[in-house]
Write an enzyme that holds these catalytic residues in place. Sequence first.
Site, PDB file in Angstrom:
ATOM      1  N   SER A   9       0.856  -1.185   0.000  1.00 25.43           N
ATOM      2  CA  SER A   9       0.000   0.000   0.000  1.00 25.43           C
ATOM      3  C   SER A   9       0.891   1.233   0.000  1.00 25.43           C
ATOM      4  O   SER A   9       1.732   1.376  -0.892  1.00 25.43           O
ATOM      5  CB  SER A   9      -0.933  -0.078   1.212  1.00 25.43           C
ATOM      6  OG  SER A   9      -1.794   1.010   1.242  1.00 25.43           O
ATOM      7  N   ASP A  23      -4.356  -4.731   5.744  1.00 27.06           N
ATOM      8  CA  ASP A  23      -4.742  -5.634   4.665  1.00 27.06           C
ATOM      9  C   ASP A  23      -3.572  -6.597   4.422  1.00 27.06           C
ATOM     10  O   ASP A  23      -2.418  -6.216   4.558  1.00 27.06           O
ATOM     11  CB  ASP A  23      -5.035  -4.814   3.392  1.00 27.06           C
ATOM     12  CG  ASP A  23      -5.700  -5.657   2.305  1.00 27.06           C
ATOM     13  OD1 ASP A  23      -6.184  -6.768   2.600  1.00 27.06           O
ATOM     14  OD2 ASP A  23      -5.735  -5.190   1.149  1.00 27.06           O
ATOM     15  N   HIS A  80      -2.580  -0.941  -3.386  1.00 25.03           N
ATOM     16  CA  HIS A  80      -3.754  -0.089  -3.166  1.00 25.03           C
ATOM     17  C   HIS A  80      -3.610   1.193  -3.972  1.00 25.03           C
ATOM     18  O   HIS A  80      -2.551   1.819  -3.943  1.00 25.03           O
ATOM     19  CB  HIS A  80      -3.883   0.292  -1.687  1.00 25.03           C
ATOM     20  CG  HIS A  80      -4.234  -0.875  -0.818  1.00 25.03           C
ATOM     21  ND1 HIS A  80      -4.094  -0.841   0.545  1.00 25.03           N
ATOM     22  CD2 HIS A  80      -4.732  -2.095  -1.104  1.00 25.03           C
ATOM     23  CE1 HIS A  80      -4.486  -1.995   1.056  1.00 25.03           C
ATOM     24  NE2 HIS A  80      -4.870  -2.776   0.070  1.00 25.03           N
TER      25      HIS A  80
END
Lengths: 192, 283
Positions: free
Chosen positions: A11, A131, A38
């Site tokens: 991310s 995540d 992401h």
Amino acid sequence: MGYEAVVIGTSTGGMNALKKILIQLPHDFPMPIMIVQHLSPHSDNYLVKYLENLCRISVVEAEEKEKAAAGVAYIAPPNYHLMVDHEGCLQLSIDEKVNYARPAIDVLFETAADVYKDRLIGVLLTGANSDGSKGMCRIKEKGGVTIVQDPETAEADAMPRAALKAAVMDYRLSLDEIGKKIIELAGEGNVK
Amino acid sequence: MKQDYYTFHDMDDEEIEIRLLLEAIRLKYGYDFSGYSKVHIKRRILRRLSLSDYKSVLDMLPQVLRDRAFFESLLTEFSINVTEMFRDPSFYKAFRRDVVPVLKTYPFIRIWHAGCSTGEEVYSMAILLKEEGLYDRAQIYATDFNETVLQKAKEGIYPIHTVKDYTHNYQLAGGEASFADYYLADYDSVILDQSLRKRIIFADHNLVTDGVFGEMNVVICRNVLIYFGKELQNRVIGLFYDSLCHGGFLCLGSKESLKFTSRAEHFQSFAENEKIFRKRFGV
Ligand SMILES: C[S@@+](CC[C@H](N)C(=O)[O-])C[C@H]1O[C@@H](n2cnc3c(N)ncnc32)[C@H](O)[C@@H]1O
């Protein structure tokens, strides 16, 4: 039996981290690499172009129902989850967000773990959320190998830390070491 | 390509249980999910399992057989009704710029929205056609296999918090008026202008089992085929092919393509980036 695929999740700070790893891989890298980074839902494919220009392996946006091929890195498109099916074909979906994210790392990692089982290399890099933890656990459960970026070296350490807290990971490495480790593991599988 | 790729050595218990559950649904209710993408179905069932008190997929089986409401909740779980007004604004922009001029040459046009979910996409098209002066010459068929979402589609009432995004999408899509002209705000919801519904027929239609129901100038089926396996995709593309007139338009979702289907050569790419295809003349 050797490894058959690599999955990478990241991310915040991911662009730089991905670059450092992918740039190390030779053009004939023997398996496909599937990546969730992401992104904002409206972003264009800048990341793909950027990496494609720098790397020896080819880097493309993941296409629906495409068969994942060796030596290619597939990046999940913004606003779609990326999954892989039992025939090694890529699969996109617009299902609800997972961990507030779409694409979500867990979605890719969990489906890949089910398909490749102990023939999967899972890599979790820098990021500011959690995540990917569940997905890394699933990869471990199915016998795959798990590599986490050393949080001390990560631009954002929350994501690697969350994974390390969730389970014991096989390797905790810096970005340079991760590239080398992936190549080493890939080689192991191919020495008959 | 064989649809049934499982061989007994790599099918684990969970996958066997999923197959049994789907077979029970097919025998009892007539909905056939065997051609759907296996990863997709598996994820949805496991998600449902994790939110419930059932211990295994097999545990859900007696309930599916006895309780229609439970089956319907599974249907909704499988069908993913995520949608938006003017989703992918660039698609609407391209439709307006490239497809509309062709449609204007016809005295009457028929449009089929397959897998219309709760209707946002259909109303978006209605607005576009209205602004282009085509609406009164159009007949729109909006179909889905999920009764619950069709009911919502007919009502055309949406949560007010969606309006900001939809207004933004509308503008990016090349909207010519003010989006606020098309709805009335009422506390926490917006009610779409009733006149938008005038030329829309909402109907139950299952792409797996139902057939052609009329000759169309345009078929719009976005973000539905991604949930199907390759063989079912081929069947459904065949159904669209048979429904379209020569030179008719097929519009798919931004990340969908005809590339891996057996019908690719029967269509011509019309607006490549937006996944708008045209049925070839005279094939
Ligand atoms: C993700 S939504 C797409 C909605 C809209 N087309 C869009 O792109 O925003 C998918 C829709 O396809 C419908 N669907 C799935 N399988 C179907 C089938 N066999 N026949 C008809 N509709 C189906 C679902 O009920 C759901 O409403």
